[in-house]
Scaffold this active site. Structure first.
Site, PDB file in Angstrom:
ATOM      1  N   SER A  99      38.938  47.585  37.387  1.00 54.22           N
ATOM      2  CA  SER A  99      38.291  47.608  36.066  1.00 54.22           C
ATOM      3  C   SER A  99      37.277  46.479  36.022  1.00 54.22           C
ATOM      4  O   SER A  99      37.640  45.294  35.953  1.00 54.22           O
ATOM      5  CB  SER A  99      39.326  47.423  34.951  1.00 54.22           C
TER       6      SER A  99
ATOM      7  N   LYS B 252      40.068  39.411  30.354  1.00 55.34           N
ATOM      8  CA  LYS B 252      38.858  39.757  31.111  1.00 55.34           C
ATOM      9  C   LYS B 252      38.256  41.059  30.601  1.00 55.34           C
ATOM     10  O   LYS B 252      37.042  41.166  30.388  1.00 55.34           O
ATOM     11  CB  LYS B 252      39.221  39.862  32.598  1.00 55.34           C
TER      12      LYS B 252
ATOM     13  N   LYS C 173      36.888  53.040  30.468  1.00 51.85           N
ATOM     14  CA  LYS C 173      38.012  52.114  30.624  1.00 51.85           C
ATOM     15  C   LYS C 173      37.904  50.965  29.630  1.00 51.85           C
ATOM     16  O   LYS C 173      38.911  50.515  29.061  1.00 51.85           O
ATOM     17  CB  LYS C 173      38.068  51.576  32.048  1.00 51.85           C
TER      18      LYS C 173
END
Length: 298
Positions: free
Chosen positions: A95, A238, A170
């Site tokens: 990701s 993140k 995502k």
């Protein structure tokens, strides 16, 4: 069956590589730090000594590493681009930032490779159960070529557009999950403050409109106050940075997402980064003056 290099044998990558080996693929796995590779080796996988060793002769190169710089390093710094067979299909399960994916896909094409961004959702449990949701960006023929790989490690597999589209979807997934976890954490503290039986309350909530996979999968962590990581706060922090940056670039606002991103950052700053993201509960407890710590489950 395909010859596959799998780079990144961590919490997610190890079970994914193991499933591929168990399915009969010839899988060489590589991790840059020692990991628990026993299950992978028992399944027939081979532990490679380097990226160059892993990708030697591979038709498909799968990557599952934590962040954008990690993917860039794996591909560009004496990595896949320099050692893999031209024409190999690169499947990035990590990701990372959508703009980084687009740039890497262009570099891959210039070097004679094909690249799909294929981030996954489902956490460690989804990887172990081979039930991941996979959102794929890239060219249609490459998606079709990779389907046998996707079907071995996941259940919900959707081609969502060109390169970068998988990472964008995502990011949206991580936004929704973070907001849901924060809402569940606040509801748990609220219910406990009113001395309601927590398990009974969550049972009835799960059967109504408030029900969600987040409630189903994360409730026990909060009830037991045990936060052994399935997906760490550090990684979700993140991902929320990706969400807020991509929203700013697109000129749209995500006000609730921005708030939850700050709460995720606060959890990390308070030492909760290594805990499961359900440990956002600890932040709500701190703000409520309940003086909690950050325990890992046994």
């Amino acid at each position: 069956m395909s010859r596959i290099a799998f780079i990144g044998l961590g919490v997610m990558g190890n079970p994914m590589a193991t499933h591929l080996a168990e399915a009969g693929h010839d899988v060489a796995g590589y991790n840059n730090v020692p990991v628990r590779e026993a299950a992978f080796e028992l399944s027939g996988g081979r532990v490679a000594t380097s990226i160059a060793d892993a990708v030697d002769g591979a038709e498909i190169v799968a990557i599952m590493v934590p962040d954008s710089p990690d993917v860039e390093q794996v591909l560009t710094r004496d990595g896949v681009f320099d050692h893999a067979t031209p024409g190999a299909l690169i499947v990035d399960f990590s990701s990372i930032r959508p703009d980084v994916t687009v740039d890497l896909a262009q570099q891959a094409k210039a070097r004679g490779f094909r690249l799909l961004d294929a981030p996954v959702s489902g956490g460690q449990k989804g990887a172990v159960d081979a039930s991941l949701s996979i959102m794929v960006g890239g060219d249609t023929p490459d998606f079709v070529a990779a389907l046998p790989i996707f079907e071995t490690v996941g259940k919900t597999i959707v081609h969502v557009g060109g390169n970068g589209a998988g990472q964008t979807v995502k990011a949206a997934n991580q936004l929704i999950v973070a907001v849901n976890i924060q809402a569940l954490a606040e509801a748990v503290v609220f219910l406990q403050a009113h001395h309601v039986d927590l398990s009974s309350a969550l049972d009835v909530l799960s059967g109504g409109l408030a029900g969600s996979k987040v409630l189903d999968q994360k409730r026990e962590n909060m009830v037991r106050h045990e936060f052994r990581p399935g997906f760490r706060i550090e990684l979700h922090h993140k991902d929320m940075g990706i969400v807020t940056a991509a929203a700013r670039e697109a000129g749209v606002v995500v006000p609730v997402g921005a708030l939850v991103a700050q709460l995720m950052a606060a959890a990390r700053a308070n030492g909760d980064g290594g805990l499961d993201h359900s440990a956002l509960l600890l932040g709500v407890e701190r703000l409520s003056g309940l003086g909690t710590s950050s325990p890992l489950s046994p």
